[in-house]
Design an enzyme around this catalytic site. Structure first.
Site, PDB file in Angstrom:
ATOM      1  N   ASP A 263       0.817  -1.213   0.000  1.00  0.00           N
ATOM      2  CA  ASP A 263       0.000   0.000   0.000  1.00  0.00           C
ATOM      3  C   ASP A 263       0.852   1.264   0.000  1.00  0.00           C
ATOM      4  O   ASP A 263       2.030   1.251   0.370  1.00  0.00           O
ATOM      5  CB  ASP A 263      -0.967   0.010   1.184  1.00  0.00           C
ATOM      6  CG  ASP A 263      -0.256  -0.019   2.532  1.00  0.00           C
ATOM      7  OD1 ASP A 263       0.779  -0.702   2.652  1.00  0.00           O
ATOM      8  OD2 ASP A 263      -0.728   0.649   3.475  1.00  0.00           O
TER       9      ASP A 263
ATOM     10  N   GLU B  72       0.198  -1.336   5.836  1.00  0.00           N
ATOM     11  CA  GLU B  72       1.288  -0.837   6.689  1.00  0.00           C
ATOM     12  C   GLU B  72       1.205   0.661   6.902  1.00  0.00           C
ATOM     13  O   GLU B  72       1.478   1.162   7.997  1.00  0.00           O
ATOM     14  CB  GLU B  72       2.637  -1.200   6.051  1.00  0.00           C
ATOM     15  CG  GLU B  72       3.845  -0.934   6.952  1.00  0.00           C
ATOM     16  CD  GLU B  72       4.356   0.504   6.885  1.00  0.00           C
ATOM     17  OE1 GLU B  72       5.106   0.913   7.795  1.00  0.00           O
ATOM     18  OE2 GLU B  72       4.014   1.226   5.923  1.00  0.00           O
TER      19      GLU B  72
END
Length: 393
Positions: free
Chosen positions: A81, A142
């Site tokens: 991400d 994350e």
């Protein structure tokens, strides 16, 4: 640079371009899953078995392991991400200027994902069986604190992992990371009472005013000398300029330097938010300090020394640093697993329009990862062999 190395670098840049040009913000599941699909194709070609861990709210996570090794020694962790909104890739697609590549997520951490693939490719091509002794976790959240992947990382790390290598990018000077602050995120929501600010302001209870009092008190908790940072970095509220606000929201970023500070700071934040300053307003506080600090202990120091030795073999001077930013390295380090972070390529300006990758570092950091995996696996296998011989004699 010889022709073969140049060809590999070109291949890596082409894959990075494909990943960078695919939006994968933390809340854009479709884009993250597309990135995962692209990456999993390469791991399957290398002979790895892929376990998909489905997610409804976020992108899927993946646990990748070679079928011939049941208990790999090394865990590689990398996130898919980014912090960028959907549509950013179309506005700022991947581009190369001189020796740098630019684009959303290029250094944090799409170049690192490609580095992992090509390091394992190189090991396999050299018939080095060390590539079978790694477990890879690709996670999708994350950048927002790993709310759905923390348990997965900890669960997989507990299955005999001896070393954790986290693929966040290296610092601008090439340093790897051996220490991080712990961090967390709180949301403070204030409910007040709306009223016309000109006709009957006395009937209103301003949520914005209450939030303002709280911001001052929360920022007073800062103790930078001891590594404590509390920052209300984003606020929202109000419906119209002539209306006493009935609702206001503040987002609080928290950083701590020690494990002991987690409970201490959490208690102080809860205490600040337990009583209203503006009579008639109500406060709802949610969140926590979700990542423990990564402390440079004996085990991490010993692992860092190995990285330095490997770097020296490659004529690379490896330095380490501590940073205030958070990462998944904190989870494995807190479990007592020797952990090194920042093993990805070199770049800078992460999370901004100027984010870049230093292209020459791609091959250098790939080679460092190749040699490090080989060294760590070789040491563990030799220790296992020596232990077996000692027991048999």
């Amino acid at each position: 640079m010889d022709g073969n190395v140049r060809r590999i670098e070109t291949e890596m840049l082409e894959l990075i371009e494909k990943l960078v040009n695919t939006d994968s913000g933390s809340y854009y599941k479709k884009g993250i899953d597309q990135v995962g699909k692209i990456l999993c194709h390469y791991f399957q070609e290398l002979g790895y078995k892929i376990k998909t861990v489905p997610q409804e709210e976020y992108g899927n996570h993946y646990v990748i392991q070679h079928p011939e090794v049941s208990a790999p020694e090394i865990l590689l962790v990398a996130h898919m991400d980014t912090v960028f909104e959907t549509g950013t890739a179309a506005l700022r697609p991947f581009q190369i200027k001189g020796t740098r590549a630019y684009g959303p997520g290029v250094i944090d951490m799409k170049a690192s994902l490609v580095t992992v693939i090509y390091a394992l490719k190189q090991l396999k091509r050299a018939n080095n069986q060390a590539y079978k002794h790694v477990k890879i976790i690709l996670n999708s959240d994350e950048e927002i604190g790993s709310p759905s992947s923390r348990a997965l990382i900890e669960s997989e790390a507990a299955k005999g992992i001896q070393y954790a290598l986290v693929m966040e990018p290296a610092r601008k000077d090439g340093s790897i990371v051996t220490g991080r602050k712990g961090n967390g995120h709180y949301i403070i929501e204030i409910k007040g009472k709306a009223a016309h600010s000109g006709i009957e302001p006395e009937k209103g209870r301003s949520a914005i005013q209450e939030l303002a009092f709280k911001i001052v008190k929360l920022h007073a908790l800062n103790d930078h000398e001891h590594g404590i940072s509390v920052n209300v970095g984003m606020i929202e509220g109000g419906d119209a300029i002539n209306t006493i606000s009935a609702r206001a929201v503040g987002h609080i970023d928290v950083r701590v330097a020690t494990v002991e500070q987690i409970e201490e700071v959490a208690h102080k934040i809860e205490e600040v938010c337990s009583v209203s300053d503006v009579v008639g307003t109500k406060i709802d506080l949610s969140g926590n300090i979700s990542r423990p600090p990564m402390i440079k202990n004996k085990q991490i120091t010993e692992l860092f020394e190995i990285v330095k030795e490997v770097g020296k073999e490659l004529n690379m001077e490896i330095k380490d640093t501590k940073t205030g930013g958070g990462s998944d390295a904190s989870f494995t380090a807190a479990m007592g697993i020797p952990t090194i972070d920042g093993l990805g390529p070199i770049g800078g300006n992460a999370h901004s329009e100027k984010e870049y990758l230093e292209i020459p570092s791609l091959m250098e950091r790939t080679e460092l990862l190749v040699k490090l995996i080989h060294r760590l696996v070789d040491e563990k296998l030799n220790k296992r062999k020596d232990s077996y011989i000692a027991k048999s004699s």
